[in-house]
Scaffold this active site. Structure first.
Site, PDB file in Angstrom:
ATOM      1  N   GLU A   1       0.812  -1.163  -0.250  1.00 14.50           N
ATOM      2  CA  GLU A   1      -0.018   0.131  -0.079  1.00 14.50           C
ATOM      3  C   GLU A   1       0.754   1.261  -0.024  1.00 14.50           C
ATOM      4  OE1 GLU A   1      -3.468   0.426  -0.325  1.00 14.50           O
ATOM      5  OE2 GLU A   1      -2.653   2.478  -0.181  1.00 14.50           O
TER       6      GLU A   1
ATOM      7  N   LYS B   1       7.915  -1.703  -1.294  1.00 13.53           N
ATOM      8  CA  LYS B   1       7.374  -0.617  -0.172  1.00 13.53           C
ATOM      9  C   LYS B   1       8.484  -0.183   0.777  1.00 13.53           C
ATOM     10  CE  LYS B   1       4.952   1.656   2.246  1.00 13.53           C
ATOM     11  NZ  LYS B   1       3.521   1.481   2.795  1.00 13.53           N
TER      12      LYS B   1
ATOM     13  N   PHE C   1       9.799  16.367  -2.215  1.00 11.66           N
ATOM     14  CA  PHE C   1      10.299  15.552  -0.973  1.00 11.66           C
ATOM     15  C   PHE C   1      11.653  16.371  -0.809  1.00 11.66           C
ATOM     16  CE2 PHE C   1       8.274  12.177   1.454  1.00 11.66           C
ATOM     17  CZ  PHE C   1       6.781  12.650   1.016  1.00 11.66           C
TER      18      PHE C   1
ATOM     19  N   GLY D   1       8.209  12.315  10.397  1.00 12.26           N
ATOM     20  CA  GLY D   1       7.657  11.432  11.196  1.00 12.26           C
ATOM     21  C   GLY D   1       6.588  10.563  10.688  1.00 12.26           C
TER      22      GLY D   1
ATOM     23  N   CYS E   1       4.981   5.692   9.522  1.00  8.67           N
ATOM     24  CA  CYS E   1       5.601   4.824   8.478  1.00  8.67           C
ATOM     25  C   CYS E   1       7.156   4.950   8.376  1.00  8.67           C
ATOM     26  CB  CYS E   1       4.918   5.152   6.832  1.00  8.67           C
ATOM     27  SG  CYS E   1       3.232   4.570   7.089  1.00  8.67           S
TER      28      CYS E   1
HETATM   29  C1  UDX Z   1       4.554   7.847   3.547  1.00  8.78           C
HETATM   30  C2  UDX Z   1       4.948   7.509   2.119  1.00  8.78           C
HETATM   31  O1  UDX Z   1       4.922   8.524   1.181  1.00  8.78           O
HETATM   32  C3  UDX Z   1       3.845   6.671   1.535  1.00  8.78           C
HETATM   33  O2  UDX Z   1       3.801   6.379   0.201  1.00  8.78           O
HETATM   34  C4  UDX Z   1       3.828   5.397   2.455  1.00  8.78           C
HETATM   35  O3  UDX Z   1       2.720   4.667   1.898  1.00  8.78           O
HETATM   36  C5  UDX Z   1       3.527   5.522   4.018  1.00  8.78           C
HETATM   37  O4  UDX Z   1       4.540   6.656   4.366  1.00  8.78           O
HETATM   38  P1  UDX Z   1       3.088   9.476   5.066  1.00  8.78           P
HETATM   39  O5  UDX Z   1       3.556   8.951   6.199  1.00  8.78           O
HETATM   40  O6  UDX Z   1       1.662   9.682   4.904  1.00  8.78           O
HETATM   41  O7  UDX Z   1       3.500   8.572   3.806  1.00  8.78           O
HETATM   42  O8  UDX Z   1       3.721  10.852   4.704  1.00  8.78           O
HETATM   43  P2  UDX Z   1       4.616  11.525   3.956  1.00  8.78           P
HETATM   44  O9  UDX Z   1       3.840  12.541   3.061  1.00  8.78           O
HETATM   45  O10 UDX Z   1       5.565  10.675   3.153  1.00  8.78           O
HETATM   46  O11 UDX Z   1       5.552  12.296   4.969  1.00  8.78           O
HETATM   47  C6  UDX Z   1       6.531  11.829   5.904  1.00  8.78           C
HETATM   48  C7  UDX Z   1       7.102  12.836   6.725  1.00  8.78           C
HETATM   49  O12 UDX Z   1       8.215  13.529   5.930  1.00  8.78           O
HETATM   50  C8  UDX Z   1       6.442  13.914   7.342  1.00  8.78           C
HETATM   51  O13 UDX Z   1       6.470  14.292   8.590  1.00  8.78           O
HETATM   52  C9  UDX Z   1       6.487  15.256   6.502  1.00  8.78           C
HETATM   53  O14 UDX Z   1       6.402  16.488   7.344  1.00  8.78           O
HETATM   54  C10 UDX Z   1       7.973  14.772   6.115  1.00  8.78           C
HETATM   55  N1  UDX Z   1       8.572  15.837   4.952  1.00  8.78           N
HETATM   56  C11 UDX Z   1       8.038  15.264   3.710  1.00  8.78           C
HETATM   57  C12 UDX Z   1       9.562  16.453   4.997  1.00  8.78           C
HETATM   58  O15 UDX Z   1       9.917  16.883   5.962  1.00  8.78           O
HETATM   59  N2  UDX Z   1      10.070  17.069   3.779  1.00  8.78           N
HETATM   60  C13 UDX Z   1       9.422  16.797   2.453  1.00  8.78           C
HETATM   61  O16 UDX Z   1       9.771  17.160   1.695  1.00  8.78           O
HETATM   62  C14 UDX Z   1       8.448  15.949   2.531  1.00  8.78           C
END
Ligand code: UDX
Length: 420
Positions: free
Chosen positions: A132, A192, A237, A245, A248
């Site tokens: 997923e 994944k 990203f 955080g 995941c």
């Molecule tokens: C992540 C994966 O993106 C997703 O594909 C997987 O299924 C589950 O894990 P998610 O945990 O919802 O999804 O959050 P994501 O949008 O990836 O962000 C993760 C963390 O990274 C957040 O704390 C966010 O603030 C941080 N982040 C993200 C950054 O610090 N900088 C960025 O440029 C992007």
């Protein structure tokens, strides 16, 4: 799944969750989910139960339980208790030809082990692994229109049958040419964790550059913009700040590393430990920046923390950098008043010792400093006038999300991570 036209029954061991879902109430904040839930329940194609025997006539069984980090000190591996219990619990109810589909993020090797368990207990059923990739905050969109489908299936006829069953389930997405990769169990499991390890690495890379920028007077945001124009790198990203955080990325890179150790690949995946450290150092830096900005001593200082969720559009505070920083500031003597549009109730459960406010206006009263730690849309739009009730004129941008020029042109001292 119900929205896509399937008849769905959802099972959970938590009666309270099931009761809430049955009346269309989502157990967590996720944009678009309550509406979808209400409409699906109304069609009669979606119902919920705690009674596993009710799944007996299902053709396909998705296992989507959590694989959190194990609890012990120094433990980094994934806790497979829930996945194992779900699969074992299903076995007595598997009809001939039924397919068990793993969605949970698991250490490579798990699917092969579970497939043996399924075949031993229900010889005419089989297992596939279908990771997923949804993002919190975009869960509905990502589920209805995934950017790719990955099927990990057994070799031979069983795998072909599983592929056909999954194709039927995902018919809507496949009609719009969603890429589909059919592969073996190990590759599907690795897709994944590799995806999440890559994303975590990308974020930690830019945060390492933020450390270099801080030491040299460079601007990490401009750096990210400039390198991001290279299509091979890409700007997504590369947002520096407090780091990653959530439920995941942090636990997945730790579990991947732990699995690497077991496989004798400790040095291959050792860099993930470094990514973790870079990520956690951002939180230390934020605490330090707050101390510096308040004259070198946090004790007795009132600090308003705006944002607690690990990212915007979520009430999830699992491994949230924002909540962690809020708690650490308080431990170091500051009087913290924290708020978040959605994550106050979830934060209260983990950190009952903090003081919470329901609005920004309430949080900033007499604050010596205001910290923006989660980039909610309403916080990004804040102006100096909005915060005029604060006592101090110090704003710290933990997500590089505020309009720096606007704040700099006011009487406020604006500071952020990785930018002069
Ligand atoms: C992540 C994966 O993106 C997703 O594909 C997987 O299924 C589950 O894990 P998610 O945990 O919802 O999804 O959050 P994501 O949008 O990836 O962000 C993760 C963390 O990274 C957040 O704390 C966010 O603030 C941080 N982040 C993200 C950054 O610090 N900088 C960025 O440029 C992007």
């Amino acid at each position: 799944m119900a929205e896509l036209g399937h008849d769905v029954i959802g099972v959970d061991v938590d009666q309270a969750k099931i009761d809430a879902l049955a009346v269309g109430r989502a157990p967590f904040f996720e944009p678009g989910l309550p509406e979808l839930l209400t409409s699906a329940v109304a069609t009669g194609r979606l119902r919920f139960t705690t009674d596993m025997s009710e799944v007996a006539d299902a053709d396909v069984h998705f296992v989507a339980v959590g694989t959190p980090q194990k609890k012990g000190e120094g433990e980094f591996a994934a806790d497979l208790t829930y996945v194992d219990a779900a699969v074992t619990g299903l076995i007595p109810y598997l009809a001939d030809g039924a397919l068990v589909v793993g969605k949970s993020t698991v250490p490579v090797g798990t699917a092969a082990r579970l497939a043996e368990l399924v075949t031993a207990g229900a010889p005419h059923a089989s297992l596939a692994w279908n990771p997923e990739f949804l993002r919190e905050g975009f869960a509905v969109k990502d589920t209805l229109g995934p950017d790719r489908l990955v099927y990990g299936v057994a070799a031979g006829a069983a795998g072909e049958r599983a592929t056909a069953q999954l194709d039927e389930i995902y018919a809507t997405a496949l009609k719009t040419d969603t890429p589909r990769i059919v592969t073996d169990f190990a590759t599907a499991e690795l897709v994944k964790v590799a995806a999440n390890a890559f994303l975590a690495t990308k974020i930690s890379f830019i945060n390492a550059m933020a450390e270099v920028a801080e030491a040299t007077g460079a601007d990490v945001t401009q750096l990210a913009d400039a390198i991001g124009h290279d299509a091979r790198i890409g700007r997504r990203f590369l947002n520096s700040g407090l780091g990653f955080g959530g439920g995941c990325l942090p636990k997945d890179i730790r579990a991947f590393r732990a699995r690497g150790e077991e496989l004798g690949l400790g040095s291959t995946l050792a860099f993930l430990g470094e990514m973790d450290s870079i990520n956690l150092r951002r939180r230390d830096r934020m605490v330090e920046l707050t101390r510096e900005s308040l004259g070198g001593d946090l004790s007795g200082k009132r600090v308003a923390v705006l944002g607690l969720a690990f990212k915007p559009d979520s009430d999830d505070v699992r491994d949230s950098p924002a909540l962690d920083v809020a708690a650490r500031l308080q431990e170091e003597g500051a009087i913290v008043i924290a708020t978040d549009p959605e994550a106050v109730h979830t934060s209260q459960r983990i950190r009952p010792e903090l003081t919470y406010a329901t609005t920004v206006a309430e949080a900033i009263v007499e604050a010596d400093a205001v910290l923006v730690l989660t980039e909610w849309k309403e916080y990004r739009a804040l102006t100096p006038e909005d915060l005029s009730a604060a006592t101090g004129r110090v704003i710290l941008d933990g997500r590089n999300c505020l309009d720096r020029d606007l704040w700099r042109s006011s009487e406020w001292t604006y500071r952020s991570l990785g930018r002069p």
